[in-house]
Design a protein around this motif. Structure first.
Motif, PDB file in Angstrom:
ATOM      1  N   UNK A  83       0.722  -1.154  -0.044  1.00 53.97           N
ATOM      2  CA  UNK A  83      -0.006   0.004   0.055  1.00 53.97           C
ATOM      3  C   UNK A  83       0.826   1.282   0.117  1.00 53.97           C
ATOM      4  N   UNK A  84       0.411   2.280  -0.419  1.00 51.99           N
ATOM      5  CA  UNK A  84       1.221   3.529  -0.415  1.00 51.99           C
ATOM      6  C   UNK A  84       1.739   4.010   0.701  1.00 51.99           C
ATOM      7  N   UNK A  85       0.846   4.022   1.980  1.00 55.04           N
ATOM      8  CA  UNK A  85       1.613   4.145   3.240  1.00 55.04           C
ATOM      9  C   UNK A  85       2.707   3.456   3.536  1.00 55.04           C
ATOM     10  N   UNK A  86       2.775   2.295   3.392  1.00 57.12           N
ATOM     11  CA  UNK A  86       3.940   1.272   3.422  1.00 57.12           C
ATOM     12  C   UNK A  86       4.969   1.738   2.707  1.00 57.12           C
ATOM     13  N   UNK A  87       4.808   2.140   1.394  1.00 60.06           N
ATOM     14  CA  UNK A  87       6.190   2.618   0.420  1.00 60.06           C
ATOM     15  C   UNK A  87       6.602   3.959   1.178  1.00 60.06           C
ATOM     16  N   UNK A  88       5.553   4.775   1.474  1.00 58.01           N
ATOM     17  CA  UNK A  88       5.917   6.199   2.102  1.00 58.01           C
ATOM     18  C   UNK A  88       6.682   5.925   3.245  1.00 58.01           C
TER      19      UNK A  88
END
Length: 169
Positions: A83-88
């Motif tokens: 998910x985007x939050x994990x990449x961030x």
């Protein structure tokens, strides 16, 4: 405030890269002169010392620029499935980890420089004092750590993710 710090970091990064470029030029000139000299039976005395120290300047001088442009090696096998939050979060953590690593390099090099200064250590052939090159590594490492830390702070406060070089290709 972050924009001003980013401009300052960009200036320091550019200065470090310029000095690294001078290290590269010195490296090429010394190796060329040594190879031509060897062909004529007169190798350049101290070429190994100068090329080794120039390589130190070249590598550490370019490190902050490499990070700023997203040029470090990244293995992103699972990034598309995250998910985007994990990449961030991964981007923030990697920037913080990089800053800590370069701060650690600066710290250990500081301790090594104190030993070199106390023992008056120099290169083998032409006796270049090692401490000055160690000081350069300290400064370059601190510049890289500052840039990585600033990137982490920018990412934490909603800044844009820097594009990697392969994303631009």
């Amino acid at each position: 405030m972050l924009d001003r710090l980013d401009r300052w970091a960009a200036g320091l990064t550019s200065l470090a890269a310029l000095i690294g470029t001078l290290g590269l030029i010195a490296e090429v000139v010394v190796i060329l002169a040594d190879v031509v000299g060897r062909y004529f039976g007169a190798p350049l005395s101290g070429a190994q010392d100068v090329s080794t120290m120039a390589m130190v300047i070249l590598v550490f001088g370019g490190m902050a620029l490499c990070d700023r442009q997203g040029g470090h090696i990244a293995v992103d096998l699972f990034e598309g499935a995250m998910p985007v939050w994990m990449r961030h979060a991964g981007d923030v953590i990697s920037a913080l980890l990089g800053a800590a690593i370069f701060a650690g390099i600066a710290w250990t090099m500081w301790e090594s420089a104190q030993l070199s200064k106390m023992l008056n250590l120099a290169t083998n052939i032409i006796q270049l004092p090692k401490v000055w090159f160690q000081y350069a590594v300290i400064v370059f490492s601190l510049i890289a750590a500052f840039g990585m830390g600033l990137r982490a702070v920018t990412l934490m406060f909603g800044g844009m993710r820097r594009h990697r070089i392969e994303d631009a290709l």
